[in-house]
Design a protein around this motif. Structure first.
Motif, PDB file in Angstrom:
ATOM      1  N   ASN A  91       5.989   3.292   9.956  1.00 16.11           N
ATOM      2  CA  ASN A  91       7.104   3.434   9.015  1.00 16.11           C
ATOM      3  C   ASN A  91       8.366   2.772   9.552  1.00 16.11           C
ATOM      4  O   ASN A  91       9.114   2.142   8.793  1.00 16.11           O
ATOM      5  CB  ASN A  91       7.362   4.909   8.716  1.00 16.11           C
ATOM      6  N   LYS A 130       1.923   6.849  12.957  1.00 17.78           N
ATOM      7  CA  LYS A 130       2.417   6.786  11.576  1.00 17.78           C
ATOM      8  C   LYS A 130       3.918   6.546  11.526  1.00 17.78           C
ATOM      9  O   LYS A 130       4.410   5.753  10.715  1.00 17.78           O
ATOM     10  CB  LYS A 130       2.069   8.070  10.822  1.00 17.78           C
ATOM     11  N   GLU A 131       4.654   7.235  12.387  1.00 15.14           N
ATOM     12  CA  GLU A 131       6.110   7.049  12.422  1.00 15.14           C
ATOM     13  C   GLU A 131       6.471   5.638  12.889  1.00 15.14           C
ATOM     14  O   GLU A 131       7.431   5.044  12.400  1.00 15.14           O
ATOM     15  CB  GLU A 131       6.755   8.093  13.328  1.00 15.14           C
ATOM     16  N   LYS A 168       8.035  -1.052   9.256  1.00 15.87           N
ATOM     17  CA  LYS A 168       8.209  -1.470   7.857  1.00 15.87           C
ATOM     18  C   LYS A 168       9.657  -1.356   7.407  1.00 15.87           C
ATOM     19  O   LYS A 168      10.074  -2.043   6.481  1.00 15.87           O
ATOM     20  CB  LYS A 168       7.297  -0.654   6.943  1.00 15.87           C
ATOM     21  N   SER A 169      10.446  -0.497   8.094  1.00 19.85           N
ATOM     22  CA  SER A 169      11.870  -0.344   7.787  1.00 19.85           C
ATOM     23  C   SER A 169      12.745  -1.225   8.678  1.00 19.85           C
ATOM     24  O   SER A 169      13.963  -1.070   8.689  1.00 19.85           O
ATOM     25  CB  SER A 169      12.289   1.109   7.987  1.00 19.85           C
TER      26      SER A 169
END
Length: 137
Positions: A20, A16-17, A23-24
């Motif tokens: 993220n 999950k990290e 996506k960043s």
């Protein structure tokens, strides 16, 4: 050590990290999370799919294909890697962030029930049973 049912594993947390971070646009951080996830499960299709996405963001399509194929080898039923590989190897491929499948959404599968209907000449035809759902499937 036993974990409770609701406690999230560190592998799932790393995935999950990493999503993220990708996506960043923090690809180095995402790789760190993915490498930490590899320590727990080095044959995870999710990890190799995300490494392929990072390669694709960096415009290295050949390496992205390699990672997507590795993900497919580790788990041929993992649909996000299959979709990403199909998209990247398409003749009309154009990089598009919105079409990338991170594997973070649950895909609903439509199951069609069929039955055989026989006509007078013993020729069978498969027919779909109508289901009470509004679906395109």
């Amino acid at each position: 050590m036993l974990r409770s049912i609701n406690e999230e594993s560190s592998f799932e947390n790393n995935i999950k990290e990493a999503i993220n971070a990708i996506k960043s646009n923090e690809y180095d951080l995402a790789r760190k999370y993915l490498y930490a996830g590899m320590i727990e499960n080095d044959h995870s299709a999710e990890v190799y799919n995300l490494l392929g996405i990072i390669s694709e963001y960096k415009r290295d399509e050949s390496m992205a294909c390699t990672y997507y194929r590795a993900a497919y080898v580790f788990d041929p039923t993992y649909k996000p890697a299959d979709k990403n590989l199909e998209r990247v190897t398409s003749f009309f491929y154009i990089f598009n962030k919105t079409s990338i499948d991170y594997g973070d959404t649950i895909e609903e599968e439509c199951e069609k029930s069929c039955f055989a209907e026989y006509s007078g000449m013993q020729i069978g035809n498969l027919k779909n049973i109508q289901v009470d759902r509004k679906s395109a499937c």
